[in-house]
Scaffold this motif. Structure first.
Motif, PDB file in Angstrom:
ATOM      1  N   SER A 286      32.844   5.961   5.446  1.00 20.15           N
ATOM      2  CA  SER A 286      31.724   5.840   6.397  1.00 20.15           C
ATOM      3  C   SER A 286      30.584   6.770   6.011  1.00 20.15           C
ATOM      4  O   SER A 286      29.418   6.367   6.026  1.00 20.15           O
ATOM      5  N   CYS A 287      30.926   8.009   5.677  1.00 17.26           N
ATOM      6  CA  CYS A 287      29.890   8.969   5.268  1.00 17.26           C
ATOM      7  C   CYS A 287      29.169   8.499   4.007  1.00 17.26           C
ATOM      8  O   CYS A 287      27.940   8.564   3.929  1.00 17.26           O
ATOM      9  N   LEU A 288      29.926   8.022   3.031  1.00 16.82           N
ATOM     10  CA  LEU A 288      29.314   7.543   1.794  1.00 16.82           C
ATOM     11  C   LEU A 288      28.445   6.310   2.042  1.00 16.82           C
ATOM     12  O   LEU A 288      27.347   6.194   1.496  1.00 16.82           O
ATOM     13  N   ALA A 289      28.926   5.401   2.871  1.00 14.90           N
ATOM     14  CA  ALA A 289      28.208   4.146   3.112  1.00 14.90           C
ATOM     15  C   ALA A 289      26.936   4.352   3.913  1.00 14.90           C
ATOM     16  O   ALA A 289      25.983   3.590   3.766  1.00 14.90           O
ATOM     17  N   LEU A 290      26.918   5.373   4.740  1.00 13.05           N
ATOM     18  CA  LEU A 290      25.758   5.578   5.622  1.00 13.05           C
ATOM     19  C   LEU A 290      24.863   6.718   5.161  1.00 13.05           C
ATOM     20  O   LEU A 290      23.924   7.085   5.852  1.00 13.05           O
ATOM     21  N   SER A 291      25.142   7.246   3.994  1.00 13.91           N
ATOM     22  CA  SER A 291      24.302   8.300   3.421  1.00 13.91           C
ATOM     23  C   SER A 291      23.132   7.653   2.673  1.00 13.91           C
ATOM     24  O   SER A 291      23.324   6.681   1.939  1.00 13.91           O
ATOM     25  N   PRO A 292      21.923   8.199   2.848  1.00 14.43           N
ATOM     26  CA  PRO A 292      20.777   7.640   2.115  1.00 14.43           C
ATOM     27  C   PRO A 292      20.958   7.703   0.601  1.00 14.43           C
ATOM     28  O   PRO A 292      20.535   6.811  -0.115  1.00 14.43           O
ATOM     29  N   SER A 293      21.615   8.752   0.131  1.00 17.14           N
ATOM     30  CA  SER A 293      21.866   8.853  -1.315  1.00 17.14           C
ATOM     31  C   SER A 293      23.235   9.493  -1.529  1.00 17.14           C
ATOM     32  O   SER A 293      23.361  10.704  -1.597  1.00 17.14           O
ATOM     33  N   PRO A 294      24.271   8.647  -1.643  1.00  9.58           N
ATOM     34  CA  PRO A 294      25.617   9.185  -1.853  1.00  9.58           C
ATOM     35  C   PRO A 294      25.713   9.920  -3.187  1.00  9.58           C
ATOM     36  O   PRO A 294      24.951   9.636  -4.116  1.00  9.58           O
ATOM     37  N   PRO A 295      26.630  10.872  -3.291  1.00  8.70           N
ATOM     38  CA  PRO A 295      26.768  11.617  -4.550  1.00  8.70           C
ATOM     39  C   PRO A 295      27.157  10.695  -5.711  1.00  8.70           C
ATOM     40  O   PRO A 295      27.932   9.762  -5.541  1.00  8.70           O
ATOM     41  N   LYS A 296      26.589  10.962  -6.852  1.00 12.35           N
ATOM     42  CA  LYS A 296      26.865  10.152  -8.049  1.00 12.35           C
ATOM     43  C   LYS A 296      28.340  10.197  -8.440  1.00 12.35           C
ATOM     44  O   LYS A 296      28.862   9.231  -9.005  1.00 12.35           O
ATOM     45  N   ALA A 297      29.015  11.293  -8.126  1.00 20.21           N
ATOM     46  CA  ALA A 297      30.435  11.426  -8.479  1.00 20.21           C
ATOM     47  C   ALA A 297      31.299  10.407  -7.742  1.00 20.21           C
ATOM     48  O   ALA A 297      32.392  10.079  -8.197  1.00 20.21           O
ATOM     49  N   ALA A 298      30.815   9.894  -6.611  1.00 24.05           N
ATOM     50  CA  ALA A 298      31.585   8.916  -5.828  1.00 24.05           C
ATOM     51  C   ALA A 298      31.246   7.484  -6.216  1.00 24.05           C
ATOM     52  O   ALA A 298      31.776   6.539  -5.640  1.00 24.05           O
ATOM     53  N   ASP A 299      30.369   7.304  -7.194  1.00 19.57           N
ATOM     54  CA  ASP A 299      29.927   5.974  -7.611  1.00 19.57           C
ATOM     55  C   ASP A 299      30.728   5.506  -8.821  1.00 19.57           C
ATOM     56  O   ASP A 299      30.853   6.220  -9.808  1.00 19.57           O
ATOM     57  N   LEU A 300      31.283   4.306  -8.728  1.00 21.26           N
ATOM     58  CA  LEU A 300      32.066   3.752  -9.834  1.00 21.26           C
ATOM     59  C   LEU A 300      31.204   3.012 -10.852  1.00 21.26           C
ATOM     60  O   LEU A 300      31.720   2.421 -11.786  1.00 21.26           O
ATOM     61  N   GLY A 301      29.905   3.023 -10.643  1.00 20.51           N
ATOM     62  CA  GLY A 301      28.995   2.411 -11.604  1.00 20.51           C
ATOM     63  C   GLY A 301      28.460   1.052 -11.195  1.00 20.51           C
ATOM     64  O   GLY A 301      27.503   0.560 -11.783  1.00 20.51           O
ATOM     65  N   TRP A 302      29.080   0.432 -10.207  1.00 15.08           N
ATOM     66  CA  TRP A 302      28.621  -0.863  -9.721  1.00 15.08           C
ATOM     67  C   TRP A 302      28.915  -0.922  -8.230  1.00 15.08           C
ATOM     68  O   TRP A 302      30.058  -0.729  -7.802  1.00 15.08           O
ATOM     69  N   ASP A 303      27.909  -1.191  -7.442  1.00 15.16           N
ATOM     70  CA  ASP A 303      28.035  -1.182  -5.986  1.00 15.16           C
ATOM     71  C   ASP A 303      29.175  -2.065  -5.495  1.00 15.16           C
ATOM     72  O   ASP A 303      29.926  -1.683  -4.596  1.00 15.16           O
TER      73      ASP A 303
ATOM     74  N   GLY B 135      16.563   3.689   2.176  1.00 15.11           N
ATOM     75  CA  GLY B 135      17.077   3.474   0.829  1.00 15.11           C
ATOM     76  C   GLY B 135      18.304   2.584   0.765  1.00 15.11           C
ATOM     77  O   GLY B 135      18.816   2.335  -0.319  1.00 15.11           O
ATOM     78  N   ARG B 136      18.793   2.129   1.903  1.00 13.00           N
ATOM     79  CA  ARG B 136      19.970   1.259   1.930  1.00 13.00           C
ATOM     80  C   ARG B 136      19.575  -0.096   2.494  1.00 13.00           C
ATOM     81  O   ARG B 136      18.574  -0.229   3.183  1.00 13.00           O
ATOM     82  N   SER B 137      20.372  -1.118   2.214  1.00  9.87           N
ATOM     83  CA  SER B 137      20.095  -2.452   2.731  1.00  9.87           C
ATOM     84  C   SER B 137      21.411  -3.187   2.950  1.00  9.87           C
ATOM     85  O   SER B 137      22.447  -2.813   2.414  1.00  9.87           O
ATOM     86  N   ALA B 138      21.346  -4.231   3.745  1.00 14.17           N
ATOM     87  CA  ALA B 138      22.525  -5.068   4.002  1.00 14.17           C
ATOM     88  C   ALA B 138      22.545  -6.212   2.996  1.00 14.17           C
ATOM     89  O   ALA B 138      21.502  -6.767   2.662  1.00 14.17           O
ATOM     90  N   GLU B 139      23.747  -6.545   2.502  1.00 13.13           N
ATOM     91  CA  GLU B 139      23.879  -7.641   1.552  1.00 13.13           C
ATOM     92  C   GLU B 139      25.143  -8.436   1.861  1.00 13.13           C
ATOM     93  O   GLU B 139      26.207  -7.859   2.101  1.00 13.13           O
ATOM     94  N   TRP B 140      25.007  -9.761   1.823  1.00 13.79           N
ATOM     95  CA  TRP B 140      26.172 -10.630   1.991  1.00 13.79           C
ATOM     96  C   TRP B 140      27.173 -10.408   0.869  1.00 13.79           C
ATOM     97  O   TRP B 140      28.384 -10.484   1.077  1.00 13.79           O
ATOM     98  N   ALA B 141      26.679 -10.115  -0.312  1.00 15.86           N
ATOM     99  CA  ALA B 141      27.565  -9.888  -1.455  1.00 15.86           C
ATOM    100  C   ALA B 141      28.459  -8.666  -1.232  1.00 15.86           C
ATOM    101  O   ALA B 141      29.593  -8.630  -1.718  1.00 15.86           O
ATOM    102  N   ASP B 142      27.959  -7.689  -0.486  1.00 18.02           N
ATOM    103  CA  ASP B 142      28.779  -6.522  -0.166  1.00 18.02           C
ATOM    104  C   ASP B 142      29.943  -6.925   0.737  1.00 18.02           C
ATOM    105  O   ASP B 142      31.071  -6.451   0.554  1.00 18.02           O
TER     106      ASP B 142
END
Length: 122
Positions: A22-39, A85-92
């Motif tokens: 929840s914290c990562l999903a609702l953060s304007p800019s999540p830490p890069k360390a938590a990113d797997l490279g593709w949303d 900086g975030r948006s909703a997507e059906w693909a998500d």
């Protein structure tokens, strides 16, 4: 080697994962360390983990957990429209659903391998 994780421990891990995601999903800019490279991979893995933990925590209520987690994914998408900086997507949401299927598949595989009790899996 047999996995031993009590329902109580799985519930604790589920709540911790839910809060972290929840914290990562609702953060304007999540830490890069938590990113797997593709949303979409982030969504798939997060919801796969949540479903796996939910299935271990509430083995007889995995269907309700899957529906609840799908609703949670929809809520995240709606809330992200309000986060800069975030948006909703059906693909998500699709990636969330595929993650839930992955988590359920892992539960079945663990049961088949004898790593969890058969009555604890979908």
């Amino acid at each position: 080697m047999r996995l031993t994780l009590s329902s109580r421990a799985a519930r604790g891990l589920f709540i911790a994962a839910l809060l972290a995601i929840s914290c990562l999903a609702l953060s304007p800019s999540p830490p890069k360390a938590a990113d797997l490279g593709w949303d979409k991979l982030n969504h798939l893995s997060a919801f796969g983990l949540l479903m796996l933990l939910a299935g271990l925590a509430w083995p007889r209520r995995w269907r309700q957990a899957a529906l609840g987690l799908m609703a949670y994914g929809g809520l995240i998408e709606l809330l992200q429209t309000q986060v800069p900086g975030r948006s909703a997507e059906w693909a998500d949401l699709l990636a969330d659903a595929l993650g839930l299927l992955l988590g359920l598949s892992l539960l079945r595989l663990l049961a088949w391998m004898g790593q969890v009790n058969a009555d604890r899996s979908p």
